[in-house]
Design a protein around this motif. Structure first.
Motif, mmCIF file in Angstrom:
data_model
loop_
_atom_site.group_PDB
_atom_site.id
_atom_site.type_symbol
_atom_site.label_atom_id
_atom_site.label_comp_id
_atom_site.label_asym_id
_atom_site.label_seq_id
_atom_site.Cartn_x
_atom_site.Cartn_y
_atom_site.Cartn_z
ATOM 1 N N GLY A 124 0.987 -0.805 0.185
ATOM 2 C CA GLY A 124 -0.247 0.009 -0.106
ATOM 3 C C GLY A 124 0.780 0.756 0.432
ATOM 4 N N ILE A 125 0.563 2.200 -1.116
ATOM 5 C CA ILE A 125 1.490 3.462 -0.647
ATOM 6 C C ILE A 125 0.509 4.478 -0.027
ATOM 7 N N MET A 228 -15.539 8.545 2.978
ATOM 8 C CA MET A 228 -15.810 6.696 1.913
ATOM 9 C C MET A 228 -14.294 6.498 2.909
ATOM 10 N N THR A 229 -13.990 5.659 3.427
ATOM 11 C CA THR A 229 -13.516 5.780 4.494
ATOM 12 C C THR A 229 -12.561 4.644 4.341
ATOM 13 N N ASP A 230 -12.712 3.476 3.689
ATOM 14 C CA ASP A 230 -12.831 2.350 4.228
ATOM 15 C C ASP A 230 -11.348 2.218 2.181
ATOM 16 N N LEU A 231 -11.706 2.830 1.723
ATOM 17 C CA LEU A 231 -10.903 2.853 0.538
ATOM 18 C C LEU A 231 -9.570 3.863 0.339
ATOM 19 N N TYR A 232 -8.902 2.422 -0.036
ATOM 20 C CA TYR A 232 -7.169 3.037 -0.364
ATOM 21 C C TYR A 232 -7.030 4.022 -1.782
ATOM 22 N N GLY A 233 -5.678 4.529 -1.268
ATOM 23 C CA GLY A 233 -5.185 5.551 -2.702
ATOM 24 C C GLY A 233 -4.809 4.441 -3.457
ATOM 25 N N ASN A 234 -3.578 4.410 -3.663
ATOM 26 C CA ASN A 234 -2.410 4.005 -5.047
ATOM 27 C C ASN A 234 -1.635 2.507 -3.865
ATOM 28 N N ILE A 312 -6.769 -6.589 4.874
ATOM 29 C CA ILE A 312 -7.722 -7.723 3.294
ATOM 30 C C ILE A 312 -8.657 -7.018 4.101
ATOM 31 N N ALA A 313 -9.673 -6.770 5.084
ATOM 32 C CA ALA A 313 -10.877 -7.202 5.368
ATOM 33 C C ALA A 313 -10.719 -5.593 5.220
ATOM 34 N N ARG A 314 -10.323 -4.341 5.610
ATOM 35 C CA ARG A 314 -10.969 -3.547 4.429
ATOM 36 C C ARG A 314 -10.837 -3.505 2.360
ATOM 37 N N PRO A 334 -10.251 -9.912 -2.507
ATOM 38 C CA PRO A 334 -9.103 -9.637 -2.800
ATOM 39 C C PRO A 334 -8.139 -9.911 -2.579
ATOM 40 N N GLU A 335 -8.056 -11.177 -2.337
ATOM 41 C CA GLU A 335 -7.039 -12.451 -2.645
ATOM 42 C C GLU A 335 -6.811 -12.747 -4.284
ATOM 43 N N GLN A 336 -7.416 -12.270 -5.128
ATOM 44 C CA GLN A 336 -7.385 -12.473 -6.149
ATOM 45 C C GLN A 336 -6.355 -11.369 -6.908
#
Length: 346
Positions: A124-125, A228-234, A312-314, A334-336
């Motif tokens: 994760g970045i 949308m607090t669960d979304l990751y960035g790059n 992974i839960a996020r 997520p595992e894909q």
């Protein structure tokens, strides 16, 4: 993704990658030879997420400070051109690593992009999405509700634009009352500064660059992460082939890049100077300001997550958000996409 961000012709990217880069001036190896300890450095091509802004300067920091060299790599940093093109470059082996918005990758994979099936997420970045609407203080937009009746400009494949219906619902905005027009990603800031757009899709950290172009006007930022607090960035990706066949190389590269990421957000002024040294067209001050703004997304106080880690839960909750919005069909997990054996540990 039907995706996302910056869609510039693939031919242009291929052309860029074919030319010896003049914008990676820092020298990992000091010569074409070795690392100084008798070992030959392995050449790696790395693409920034998009062009050469402060948000991507950490790769130049990792190179300038010798972190890549210490890990055994001679890294050629080239400007990327957005999710679709960067995905293709990594999937086909034209580049080995690149950071891309996770939501965009999820959308691409969920909607059947063949390239998205050939890449693996390894770090994760940014712990939170940096997607946002940016406008100026003379446009009459100070809250999400003010977007109704306004015209926004972005690329049709932008993550900001494709996520807008979901953002609008959560922010209490009637998305049908907002008009979108198509725009070239590279020209969005100029359109806003010149008065041709009331708002544009951007990343939060684009604020200093927007204000530099707007000459005296203040930027107003509406971050998607507010609702949308669960979304990751790059996130950092490599090809699934490399991830499977050479996991130790992936771990070494990731560790060096994350070291550069930490150094960059700890020293934003120096980071701007390093980027400017390697890419003279990138002004140091806006780059430093972008890096400073990015720090809270890299080290997310709310999550307490270590730099580079992925929960992974996020990601599962992010997928649920996209599926609920109709952005991707059911079935994606997520595992894909993510190899938890390669991502940095908390």
């Amino acid at each position: 993704m039907k995706r996302l961000t910056r869609t510039i012709a693939v031919a242009a990217l291929a052309s860029t990658l074919a030319i010896a880069s003049g914008c990676s001036g820092a020298d990992d190896s000091n010569s074409a030879g070795g690392s100084g300890d008798g070992k030959t450095l392995e050449k790696v091509t790395y693409l920034t997420s998009f062009a050469n802004f402060g948000r991507d300067a950490y790769a130049y920091v990792a190179k300038d400070k010798g972190y890549f060299k210490e890990a055994g790599f001679d890294v050629d940093i080239k400007p990327g051109s957005g999710t679709l093109n960067n995905l293709k470059a990594v999937a086909t082996g034209t580049a080995m690593f690149t950071p891309l918005d996770l939501t965009g990758i999820l959308q691409a994979r969920g909607t059947g992009s063949p390239e998205a099936k050939e890449v693996t997420v390894v770090a994760g970045i940014q712990q939170r999405t940096m997607a946002a609407i940016i406008t100026l203080d003379d446009k009459g937009i100070t809250t999400p509700k003010d977007l109704e009746g306004k015209t926004l400009v972005d690329s049709p494949s932008s993550v900001v634009r494709n996520l807008f219906p979901t953002y609008a619902t959560l922010a209490g905005v009637d998305a049908k009352k907002v008009t979108w027009r198509d725009g070239d990603p590279a020209g969005l800031i100029g359109l806003l500064a010149g008065g041709a757009a009331q708002g544009i899709g951007q990343f939060v950290v684009g604020k200093p660059t927007v204000e530099a172009a707007a000459k005296g006007k203040k930027a107003v930022v509406l971050p998607y992460s507010d609702v949308m607090t669960d979304l990751y960035g790059n996130v950092l990706i490599t090809s699934s082939k490399i991830a499977k066949e050479d996991p130790e190389k992936v771990k070494r590269f990731t560790a060096a890049l994350i070291k550069g990421l930490v150094a960059s957000i700890d020293n934003p002024t120096e980071t701007g100077q390093i980027l400017n040294k390697n890419v003279p067209t990138a002004a140091a001050a806006p780059a430093a300001a972008e890096t400073e703004l990015m720090a809270s997304f890299v080290r997310s106080a709310g999550s307490g997550a270590a730099v580079g880690t992925i929960d992974i839960a996020r990601v599962s909750r992010s997928i649920a958000i996209l599926q609920g919005a109709g952005a991707i069909p059911p079935g994606l997990t997520p595992e894909q996409l993510i190899d938890v054996n390669l991502t940095p540990k908390a």
